[in-house]
Scaffold this motif. Structure first.
Motif, PDB file in Angstrom:
ATOM      1  N   UNK A 152      55.720 -79.910 -14.612  1.00  0.00           N
ATOM      2  CA  UNK A 152      56.850 -79.627 -15.506  1.00  0.00           C
ATOM      3  C   UNK A 152      57.137 -78.130 -15.452  1.00  0.00           C
ATOM      4  N   UNK A 153      58.400 -77.782 -15.221  1.00  0.00           N
ATOM      5  CA  UNK A 153      58.802 -76.378 -15.136  1.00  0.00           C
ATOM      6  C   UNK A 153      59.928 -76.086 -16.121  1.00  0.00           C
ATOM      7  N   UNK A 154      59.926 -74.885 -16.649  1.00  0.00           N
ATOM      8  CA  UNK A 154      60.949 -74.467 -17.613  1.00  0.00           C
ATOM      9  C   UNK A 154      62.158 -73.920 -16.869  1.00  0.00           C
ATOM     10  N   UNK A 155      63.278 -74.611 -16.995  1.00  0.00           N
ATOM     11  CA  UNK A 155      64.517 -74.183 -16.340  1.00  0.00           C
ATOM     12  C   UNK A 155      65.441 -73.433 -17.295  1.00  0.00           C
ATOM     13  N   UNK A 156      64.964 -73.178 -18.515  1.00  0.00           N
ATOM     14  CA  UNK A 156      65.829 -72.538 -19.513  1.00  0.00           C
ATOM     15  C   UNK A 156      66.299 -71.149 -19.084  1.00  0.00           C
ATOM     16  N   UNK A 157      65.422 -70.267 -18.576  1.00  0.00           N
ATOM     17  CA  UNK A 157      65.893 -68.932 -18.171  1.00  0.00           C
ATOM     18  C   UNK A 157      66.979 -68.981 -17.091  1.00  0.00           C
ATOM     19  N   UNK A 158      66.774 -69.814 -16.063  1.00  0.00           N
ATOM     20  CA  UNK A 158      67.787 -69.892 -14.998  1.00  0.00           C
ATOM     21  C   UNK A 158      69.063 -70.546 -15.521  1.00  0.00           C
ATOM     22  N   UNK A 159      68.915 -71.464 -16.472  1.00  0.00           N
ATOM     23  CA  UNK A 159      70.093 -72.080 -17.102  1.00  0.00           C
ATOM     24  C   UNK A 159      70.937 -71.024 -17.805  1.00  0.00           C
ATOM     25  N   UNK A 160      70.279 -70.149 -18.533  1.00  0.00           N
ATOM     26  CA  UNK A 160      70.996 -69.067 -19.235  1.00  0.00           C
ATOM     27  C   UNK A 160      71.689 -68.133 -18.238  1.00  0.00           C
ATOM     28  N   UNK A 161      71.015 -67.867 -17.139  1.00  0.00           N
ATOM     29  CA  UNK A 161      71.586 -66.987 -16.109  1.00  0.00           C
ATOM     30  C   UNK A 161      72.838 -67.619 -15.500  1.00  0.00           C
ATOM     31  N   UNK A 162      72.739 -68.902 -15.175  1.00  0.00           N
ATOM     32  CA  UNK A 162      73.893 -69.601 -14.603  1.00  0.00           C
ATOM     33  C   UNK A 162      75.023 -69.675 -15.621  1.00  0.00           C
ATOM     34  N   UNK A 163      74.672 -69.982 -16.864  1.00  0.00           N
ATOM     35  CA  UNK A 163      75.675 -70.090 -17.928  1.00  0.00           C
ATOM     36  C   UNK A 163      76.439 -68.778 -18.107  1.00  0.00           C
ATOM     37  N   UNK A 164      75.726 -67.655 -18.036  1.00  0.00           N
ATOM     38  CA  UNK A 164      76.369 -66.345 -18.190  1.00  0.00           C
ATOM     39  C   UNK A 164      77.376 -66.108 -17.065  1.00  0.00           C
ATOM     40  N   UNK A 165      77.018 -66.488 -15.851  1.00  0.00           N
ATOM     41  CA  UNK A 165      77.936 -66.328 -14.714  1.00  0.00           C
ATOM     42  C   UNK A 165      79.149 -67.249 -14.853  1.00  0.00           C
ATOM     43  N   UNK A 166      78.909 -68.464 -15.338  1.00  0.00           N
ATOM     44  CA  UNK A 166      80.016 -69.399 -15.563  1.00  0.00           C
ATOM     45  C   UNK A 166      80.973 -68.834 -16.623  1.00  0.00           C
ATOM     46  N   UNK A 167      80.414 -68.253 -17.676  1.00  0.00           N
ATOM     47  CA  UNK A 167      81.237 -67.659 -18.743  1.00  0.00           C
ATOM     48  C   UNK A 167      82.118 -66.531 -18.195  1.00  0.00           C
ATOM     49  N   UNK A 168      81.590 -65.842 -17.171  1.00  0.00           N
ATOM     50  CA  UNK A 168      82.357 -64.763 -16.532  1.00  0.00           C
ATOM     51  C   UNK A 168      83.301 -65.290 -15.452  1.00  0.00           C
ATOM     52  N   UNK A 169      83.302 -66.646 -15.283  1.00  0.00           N
ATOM     53  CA  UNK A 169      84.084 -67.304 -14.230  1.00  0.00           C
ATOM     54  C   UNK A 169      83.657 -66.872 -12.825  1.00  0.00           C
TER      55      UNK A 169
END
Length: 196
Positions: A152-169
């Protein structure tokens, strides 16, 4: 042309990655023990998804209540394949089930349920092909939680990173951080069960 029903996943020779969103209390225990233990409940249906972006849609990029932690759960491919073999679709697809009443009885007894939902892209837009979800009923939930899982691995940090880039389009850069998902091979028996 993309096939309408197709399992896409991150996998290796022995294991396949599925995703789930949990509260921090469940995620912390899971990561520490590498199993799903209390406060995870074995008394409710558990849904697992091999599509990272579908879970992003479902959890609103880990911002929905109780879904703020994203876990990548590696399970044995043998268990995954066995689950697919015994699965019952959540809707009585005519090309799979000739008798809706018989399907209903099968669904009520099923330990594994399968639901096909529209896949999503990085913008959370619906695509014209489906993503698979596996529903593990209470009859198998504890077995899945304690015996199928290899890591089991925590994907939360990379999720936040991707989300921030998506927010910036900045979609092009965001896509580079996504898990690499490819077509998962299934035999004719499984194709028939899943309506592929």
């Amino acid at each position: 042309m993309q096939q309408k029903y197709q399992i896409r996943a991150t996998f290796d020779c022995n294991n396949i990655a599925v995703y789930a969103a949990f509260s921090s209390s469940i995620a912390d225990v899971a990561l520490q023990n590498q199993k799903l233990l209390a406060p995870f409940s074995y008394h409710r249906m558990t849904w697992i998804k091999p599509s990272f972006l579908w879970l992003m849609y479902r959890s609103n990029w880990a911002e929905s209540a109780g879904m703020e932690r994203i876990l990548q759960i590696w399970i044995k491919r043998t268990e995954w394949d066995n689950a697919l073999k015994e699965a019952i679709l959540t809707t009585p697809e005519a090309h799979v089930y000739k008798d809706a009443k018989k399907w209903r009885k099968q669904l009520d007894k099923a330990r594994i349920r399968v639901q096909w939902d529209p896949e999503r892209n990085i913008k959370n837009e619906r695509l014209n092909y489906k993503s698979i979800q596996i529903g593990i009923t209470t009859a198998l939930s504890e077995t899945y939680a304690k015996k199928w899982i290899t890591k089991i691995e925590d994907m939360t940090p990379i999720t936040r990173q991707i989300q921030a880039l998506v927010a910036q389009k900045n979609y092009e850069k965001a896509i580079k951080f996504l898990p690499e998902e490819r077509i998962y091979p299934v035999n004719d028996e499984i194709c028939k069960v899943l309506g592929i």
